[in-house]
Scaffold this motif. Structure first.
Motif: not given
Length: 477
Positions: A77-82, A84-90, A254-257, A385-390
């Motif tokens: 998460a952005p507040g935990n070292g993520g 910010p640009a990646s989260w904004e693009a998402a 419904i989470d756009p990110e 395929k290509n599993p993602v964990v956020i």
């Protein structure tokens, strides 16, 4: 059903060594006979035979090689070292998918409120702090807020169960579909599996009824396909499914990110995680085994791995599963059809199952006497395929209502909801009297149609022509 068809059905069971299912068939009236035949017709005897061989009489499911187990990577998460640009693009990508009408909400809602001392579908249980709105109402308002923001229809698929299907539909009808249009709410029932005894014999719960039990939350993916729900999605241009369970009012359904990470990474299954609160917390853990994503149940995780820490003293296996996923529709269809390369496993659950004995009378065992078969939704991960964990923050996304008292109870969930409202208010510059945990001194409530996060709260608050006092019973809608 013709006499020939009836006899063929009975012979099918006899040839499989399950002929006892029809031991009292001739004593049943026509309605009872037809009901039993319909149950029997829904059972895949080859599947049951295989499960009996492996899970009842055999050595069980293949065990994980824990020596090769690795923690799953995840997007912090952005507040935990993520980043910010990646989260904004998402967020941008997720909002584009929403505006294009590609997203549906999917709620697993087959449970009753029994553990809460409530007689009714769990989704009809009141959870909000001021108005006592139901879980279903909370989710409906979150969907309505997204509909308004993105100017698009967002269908809501709800999986019920045999025991609450009709009651759930009646609740929505009586409450005018909670503000959604009738064609935006689609109901279907969870799949069922027959229970078997320790000899592999199908159990009868009555002389004319097989003991059928829900096939687990993983069965929801088969049910989506078999019910025709995925075909309905395809006809509406939907290829992204937002999966959540009915007991969690905080969920950002419904989470756009989240949707955006799923889209940008071309993932077939994406998941949210929270950091474990402590080493022995009873949550499944996202891991990797031989390059494939998986979830290891807390009961299966060796204690030494549960306790293992890294060089900074943080838990090495820390990514807790909270049953929030994004699924690709075509992936669900592949799983639901039982494709050879996407066959989800069943798990064994030993239970006390009332049964009809050889004398034809009902017996209620005092200890486990049989096996129920169930699937877990996270078992789809190794096939994706290509599993993602956020990463998501527990306080923003997870406060389930599971127990009548104590941890994960209506009280703790109401308090977590109010802490969230306070955070939004403070972020907007408001002063709210509260204790050191962030719990306000009095009950307040914010409708999802007013705000779903700090940003939308500030926008809605600024738009108010006159600002209400922050006091007992405040409800912003």
């Amino acid at each position: 059903m013709s006499m020939t068809s009836r006899q063929a059905a009975i012979e099918r069971f006899e040839n499989a060594g399950q002929g006892h299912v029809f031991a009292w068939f001739d004593e049943l009236d026509a309605e009872g006979q037809n009901a039993l035949l319909a149950q029997a017709d829904s059972i895949d005897l080859n599947e049951i035979h295989g499960l009996v061989d492996t899970l009842v009489k055999g050595s069980g499911a293949e065990k994980l090689d824990f020596s090769a187990l690795q923690p799953s990577p995840y997007e912090s998460a952005p507040g935990n070292g993520g980043d910010p640009a990646s989260w904004e693009a998402a967020k941008v990508a997720g909002e584009a998918a929403l505006k294009a009408g590609r997203v549906a909400a999917f709620c697993v809602a087959g449970g009753q409120g029994t553990r809460l001392g409530y007689d009714g579908p769990k989704g009809t249980y009141p959870v909000t702090p001021v108005n006592g709105f139901t879980l279903f109402q909370v989710f409906a308002e979150k969907i309505l807020a997204a509909k308004k923001k993105y100017q698009v229809s967002i269908p809501w698929f709800i999986m019920t169960s045999k025991i609450n299907h009709q009651a759930t539909i009646e609740f929505f009808e009586e409450n005018d579909y909670l503000g959604l249009s009738r064609d935006e709410v689609i109901f279907f029932s969870q799949g069922l599996m027959p229970a078997v005894d320790y000899d592999g014999k199908i159990i009868l719960s009555e002389r004319g009824e097989i003991a059928m039990t829900p096939d687990g939350h993983g069965g929801s993916l088969r049910a989506l396909y078999r019910s025709g729900a995925t075909a309905t999605m395809a006809s509406r241009g939907i290829d992204i499914i937002s999966y959540f369970q009915v007991d969690n009012p905080l969920v950002r359904c419904i989470d756009p990110e989240f949707i955006g990470f799923h889209v940008l990474r071309e993932s077939e299954m994406s998941s949210k995680m929270v950091k474990k609160a402590y080493a022995s917390e009873k949550v499944g853990l996202f891991c990797e085994l031989n390059g494939q994503g998986c979830v290891v149940e807390y009961s299966d995780m060796p204690q030494q791995l549960n306790d293992q820490v890294d060089a900074e003293g943080n838990l090495r296996f820390e990514a807790g599963s909270i049953a929030i996923h994004i699924l690709d529709r075509a992936f669900v269809e592949r799983l639901g059809a039982g494709a050879a390369d996407a066959k989800m496993p069943f798990h064994r659950a030993d239970k006390k199952i009332p049964f009809i004995g050889t004398e034809g009378t009902l017996a209620k065992p005092e200890r486990p006497n049989g096996v129920k078969f169930e699937m877990f939704v996270f078992d789809a991960l190794p096939f994706a395929k290509n599993p993602v964990v956020i990463e998501t923050l527990r306080e923003d996304d997870f406060s389930p209502v599971k127990n009548a008292e104590g941890l994960d109870s209506p009280k703790t969930s109401r308090e977590d909801q109010m802490r969230q409202f306070v955070r939004w208010m403070v972020s907007a510059g408001l002063e709210v009297p509260c204790d050191e945990s962030g719990l306000p001194d009095f009950e307040i409530e914010v409708s999802p149609q007013f705000a779903t996060d700090a940003e939308s709260f500030a926008e809605s608050w600024d738009a108010l022509p006159s600002k209400p006092s922050i006091q007992e019973g405040l409800y912003l809608q």
